[in-house]
Design an enzyme around this catalytic site. Structure first.
Site, PDB file in Angstrom:
ATOM      1  CB  ALA A  46      49.502  35.997  45.457  1.00  0.00           C
ATOM      2  CB  ALA A  70      36.448  39.036  42.738  1.00  0.00           C
ATOM      3  CB  ILE A  71      42.150  38.434  40.386  1.00  0.00           C
ATOM      4  CG1 ILE A  71      42.056  39.895  39.908  1.00  0.00           C
ATOM      5  CG2 ILE A  71      42.968  37.598  39.405  1.00  0.00           C
ATOM      6  CD1 ILE A  71      41.351  40.080  38.597  1.00  0.00           C
ATOM      7  CB  CYS A 130      44.345  32.930  51.606  1.00  0.00           C
ATOM      8  SG  CYS A 130      45.538  33.729  50.528  1.00  0.00           S
ATOM      9  N   GLY A 265      49.797  50.451  43.907  1.00  0.00           N
ATOM     10  CA  GLY A 265      48.985  49.377  43.369  1.00  0.00           C
ATOM     11  C   GLY A 265      48.154  49.759  42.168  1.00  0.00           C
TER      12      GLY A 265
END
Length: 313
Positions: A46, A70-71, A130, A265
């Site tokens: 992203a 939770a990057i 987001c 993924g």
């Protein structure tokens, strides 16, 4: 005849397999293991307007059948992606799907307008999970009207087709998909991670510094298959499926549910060769099942008379 070739809006894929955004970076680490040109496409990490350093650590936790992360959308920012990452990827014969994110609709639009003009970007993946800072932090992808408006705005400025990444953390994913299709999306990608949590029994505190994180891996696959099965019967735009894919058999299951391509993924973290392995195994599986071309599999489960389950416990 290339029996794995797939044609989607903006994407002529030599095969339907691609790494999912967030699990492959910009490909540099994986290029040490194999030629990235074997992939059908690459969904890059992203990209936001400004660099993001992500959440505090720890931000990854294992689960019995997957992982939590939770990057926090850590990325180098739009300017560096345009100046360094995308030009580096030009050496490979593979279309790029640029995942874009933002805190406001204006940020999404600015990033979309710029990154969609890069020569090797063939499509955008709109990350609508987001938080919308102008609406109290509610995610863009939880309200159909908001997701539709964001889709319309990005479509107006994008030079390439727009695929919208659906969150499973909604009341009605079919209603969300329909609203996004009506707003002009060229395709859907699904599913994003489910919100989850782990707690350290020794401290009584959440393991992730952020508290919650996105659950991915084999644990979410049945949910992804069910949601693709339902959404694909309600919309006419193509779906790139994802969520717990590890094998060629998993890929076919997603196709049967209604996907036209599949992204891998979490499995990339376990086996860096998982994508080329699946690509090599798919023709063998098609032979075993007497299938001439992968595209014949899309929606087979419901096109052959299977019925969706409407009563859920």
């Amino acid at each position: 005849m290339n029996r794995l070739a797939v044609e989607l809006p903006g994407l002529s894929l030599k095969n339907p397999i691609m790494p999912a955004s967030g699990c492959f970076g910009f490909g540099r680490e994986y290029a040490q293991f194999y030629d990235l040109s074997v992939l059908g496409a690459i969904m890059i990490k992203a990209t936001t307007k400004e660099p993001r350093f992500g959440n505090s650590t720890p931000r990854v936790a294992e689960t019995p059948s997957g992982m939590l992360n939770a990057i926090g959308l850590q990325n180098p920012g739009l300017d560096k992606v345009l100046a360094e990452e995308l030009p580096w990827l030009e050496q490979f014969d593979v279309p790029i799907i640029a995942n874009i994110a933002g805190s406001t609709m204006e940020e999404y639009v600015e990033v979309a307008a710029a990154i969609s003009k890069a020569p090797n970007v063939h499509a955008l993946e709109l990350n609508i999970s987001c938080p919308n800072v102008k609406k109290g932090g509610i995610a863009f992808g939880t309200v159909p009207e908001v997701a539709a408006e964001l889709t319309r705005l990005v479509k107006e400025v994008s030079a390439v087709p727009v695929y919208v990444k659906l969150s499973p953390n909604v009341t009605d994913i079919v209603a969300m998909a329909k609203a996004i299709e009506q707003a002009g999306a060229d395709g859907l990608t699904m599913i994003n991670t489910l919100v989850g949590m782990r707690i350290d029994v020794k401290t009584g505190r959440p393991i992730l510094a952020n508290g919650t994180g996105g659950l991915s891996g084999p644990a979410v696959k049945p949910i992804a298959v069910r949601m693709i099965y339902e959404v694909s019967q309600a919309v006419s735009i193509p779906i790139i499926g994802m969520g717990g894919v590890q094998t060629a058999e998993d890929v076919l299951e997603f196709f049967y549910a209604g996907a036209s391509a599949v992204a891998v993924g979490t499995a990339n973290f376990i086996d860096p060769f998982v994508c080329p392995t699946i690509i090599n195994e798919l023709p063998v599986l098609l032979d075993e099942l007497g299938i001439r071309h992968i595209s014949e599999c899309t929606g087979r489960s419901w096109k052959t008379g299977a019925h969706a389950v409407h009563c859920r416990s």
